[in-house]
Design a protein around this motif. Structure first.
Motif, PDB file in Angstrom:
ATOM      1  N   GLY A  11       0.799  -1.218   0.000  1.00 52.72           N
ATOM      2  CA  GLY A  11       0.000   0.000   0.000  1.00 52.72           C
ATOM      3  C   GLY A  11       0.832   1.269   0.000  1.00 52.72           C
ATOM      4  N   GLY A  12       1.979   1.244  -0.658  1.00 53.62           N
ATOM      5  CA  GLY A  12       2.829   2.430  -0.712  1.00 53.62           C
ATOM      6  C   GLY A  12       4.002   2.400   0.236  1.00 53.62           C
ATOM      7  N   LEU A  13       3.941   1.550   1.250  1.00 50.02           N
ATOM      8  CA  LEU A  13       5.100   1.352   2.130  1.00 50.02           C
ATOM      9  C   LEU A  13       5.996   0.294   1.493  1.00 50.02           C
ATOM     10  CD1 LEU A  13       6.577  -0.388   4.534  1.00 50.02           C
ATOM     11  CD2 LEU A  13       6.442   2.070   4.867  1.00 50.02           C
ATOM     12  N   ARG A  14       7.245   0.618   1.256  1.00 43.57           N
ATOM     13  CA  ARG A  14       8.183  -0.323   0.652  1.00 43.57           C
ATOM     14  C   ARG A  14       9.148  -0.816   1.730  1.00 43.57           C
ATOM     15  NH1 ARG A  14      11.596   1.400  -2.928  1.00 43.57           N
ATOM     16  NH2 ARG A  14      11.536  -0.462  -4.260  1.00 43.57           N
ATOM     17  N   MET A  15       8.877  -2.030   2.214  1.00 44.73           N
ATOM     18  CA  MET A  15       9.678  -2.581   3.307  1.00 44.73           C
ATOM     19  C   MET A  15      10.955  -3.210   2.758  1.00 44.73           C
ATOM     20  SD  MET A  15       8.740  -5.328   6.320  1.00 44.73           S
ATOM     21  CE  MET A  15       8.441  -4.173   7.678  1.00 44.73           C
ATOM     22  N   TYR A  16      12.091  -2.785   3.336  1.00 48.82           N
ATOM     23  CA  TYR A  16      13.378  -3.352   2.969  1.00 48.82           C
ATOM     24  C   TYR A  16      13.573  -4.686   3.675  1.00 48.82           C
ATOM     25  CZ  TYR A  16      18.441  -3.982   2.691  1.00 48.82           C
ATOM     26  OH  TYR A  16      19.693  -4.490   2.482  1.00 48.82           O
ATOM     27  N   TYR A  17      14.133  -5.651   2.932  1.00 45.79           N
ATOM     28  CA  TYR A  17      14.421  -6.953   3.520  1.00 45.79           C
ATOM     29  C   TYR A  17      15.751  -7.474   3.000  1.00 45.79           C
ATOM     30  CZ  TYR A  17      12.915  -8.905  -0.959  1.00 45.79           C
ATOM     31  OH  TYR A  17      12.801  -9.199  -2.300  1.00 45.79           O
ATOM     32  N   GLU A  18      16.343  -8.371   3.763  1.00 47.88           N
ATOM     33  CA  GLU A  18      17.547  -9.088   3.374  1.00 47.88           C
ATOM     34  C   GLU A  18      17.311 -10.575   3.571  1.00 47.88           C
ATOM     35  OE1 GLU A  18      20.740  -5.618   4.791  1.00 47.88           O
ATOM     36  OE2 GLU A  18      20.795  -7.612   5.731  1.00 47.88           O
ATOM     37  N   VAL A  19      17.913 -11.381   2.717  1.00 43.52           N
ATOM     38  CA  VAL A  19      17.861 -12.836   2.839  1.00 43.52           C
ATOM     39  C   VAL A  19      19.295 -13.347   2.904  1.00 43.52           C
ATOM     40  CG1 VAL A  19      17.039 -15.005   1.871  1.00 43.52           C
ATOM     41  CG2 VAL A  19      15.718 -12.897   1.511  1.00 43.52           C
ATOM     42  N   HIS A  20      19.611 -14.040   3.979  1.00 44.52           N
ATOM     43  CA  HIS A  20      20.958 -14.565   4.209  1.00 44.52           C
ATOM     44  C   HIS A  20      20.907 -16.087   4.241  1.00 44.52           C
ATOM     45  CE1 HIS A  20      22.683 -10.645   5.602  1.00 44.52           C
ATOM     46  NE2 HIS A  20      21.403 -10.420   5.870  1.00 44.52           N
ATOM     47  N   GLY A  21      21.796 -16.729   3.485  1.00 48.39           N
ATOM     48  CA  GLY A  21      21.908 -18.174   3.527  1.00 48.39           C
ATOM     49  C   GLY A  21      20.928 -18.883   2.619  1.00 48.39           C
TER      50      GLY A  21
END
Length: 261
Positions: A11-21
């Motif tokens: 809804g317009g919020l762009r959540m940053y994420y990381e994936v490790h492994g």
């Protein structure tokens, strides 16, 4: 160790994420939710390499934190839980184990209550679920808090990632209002958590070990772990640990044992 990162829109919020492994057969990824004011790095920078050797780790940054930019909406546990579901949809992940620290523990609880099928195991670390967890002076202090009260670790990290004027002030106000407006959950509501749960607290944490035990008692089948430490040093949180990771190294095997069942 593989590493990817990206953004998921909600809804317009762009959540940053990381994936490790790498994904581990038969084991869901472990989702990490940092505490107030924190980035993935300041909260979990020391912890992720230890965990990602055992299972895939997904780490997120809530609204206004790190690389996730603020919007005009309030920062609440429920809003952040919705953002996280957008991340999981984008990654095509149906089920996760979750570790939420401090205010991130509120989001972890909201996720477990709002989408039970998405959370297999739940670790609530150094958090509280009711307004009676802390003395009245805590709320008075939060109401009067200013940016000067924010730990330098958090201020430095935000200024590095977001040097534009006003961003740090917005982050501070989002976190302050989040805590001041926190409604909490009743024991009846907590009784609706279906995920296997571990409540973790330091013996010199914001809440007492007695409160942590009471919180665990309200969640069906929950286990309790009290470690000799403060507010997050046992997870390697930078502001608490000051770079001393000995307590974190002692705690990680206990967390993995719980996650492995």
């Amino acid at each position: 160790m593989t590493f990817t990162h990206g953004y998921a829109d909600n809804g317009g919020l762009r959540m940053y994420y990381e994936v490790h492994g790498e994904a581990a057969p038969g084991q869901p990824p472990l989702l990490l939710i940092p505490g107030g004011g924190s980035t993935i790095g300041t909260n979990f920078g020391g912890l992720i390499p230890l965990l990602a050797g055992h299972r895939q780790v997904i780490a997120v940054e809530e609204e206004g934190h790190g690389r996730t930019q603020p919007t005009s909406r309030p920062l609440t546990a429920e809003n952040s839980a919705g953002d996280i579901l957008a991340v999981l949809r984008q990654l095509k992940v149906d089920t996760v184990d979750v570790l939420g620290f401090s205010a991130g523990g509120h989001t972890a609880v909201a996720l477990a209550l709002g989408r039970p099928a998405a959370v297999r195991r739940l670790i609530i670390a150094s958090t509280f679920v009711g307004r009676d967890a802390v003395p009245e002076g805590f709320w008075d202090g939060m109401a009067q808090a200013t940016l000067a009260d924010m730990p330098d670790t958090y201020k430095d990290a935000d200024r590095l990632l977001n040097p534009e004027p006003g961003h740090l002030e917005r982050l501070f106000e989002l976190d302050r209002r989040r805590i001041l407006d926190f409604p909490g959950w009743s024991d009846e509501q907590l009784g609706g958590i279906t995920a296997s749960t571990l409540v973790v607290s330091g013996d010199r944490d914001i809440v007492t070990a007695g409160y942590a035990a009471r919180m665990a008692g309200a969640i069906p089948g929950a286990r309790l772990l009290v470690v000799p430490g403060g507010h997050g040093d046992y997870l390697g949180e930078e502001a608490a640990s000051g770079g001393d990771l000995r307590t974190m190294h002692a705690t990680v095997p206990l967390l993995l044992r719980f996650l492995d069942g």
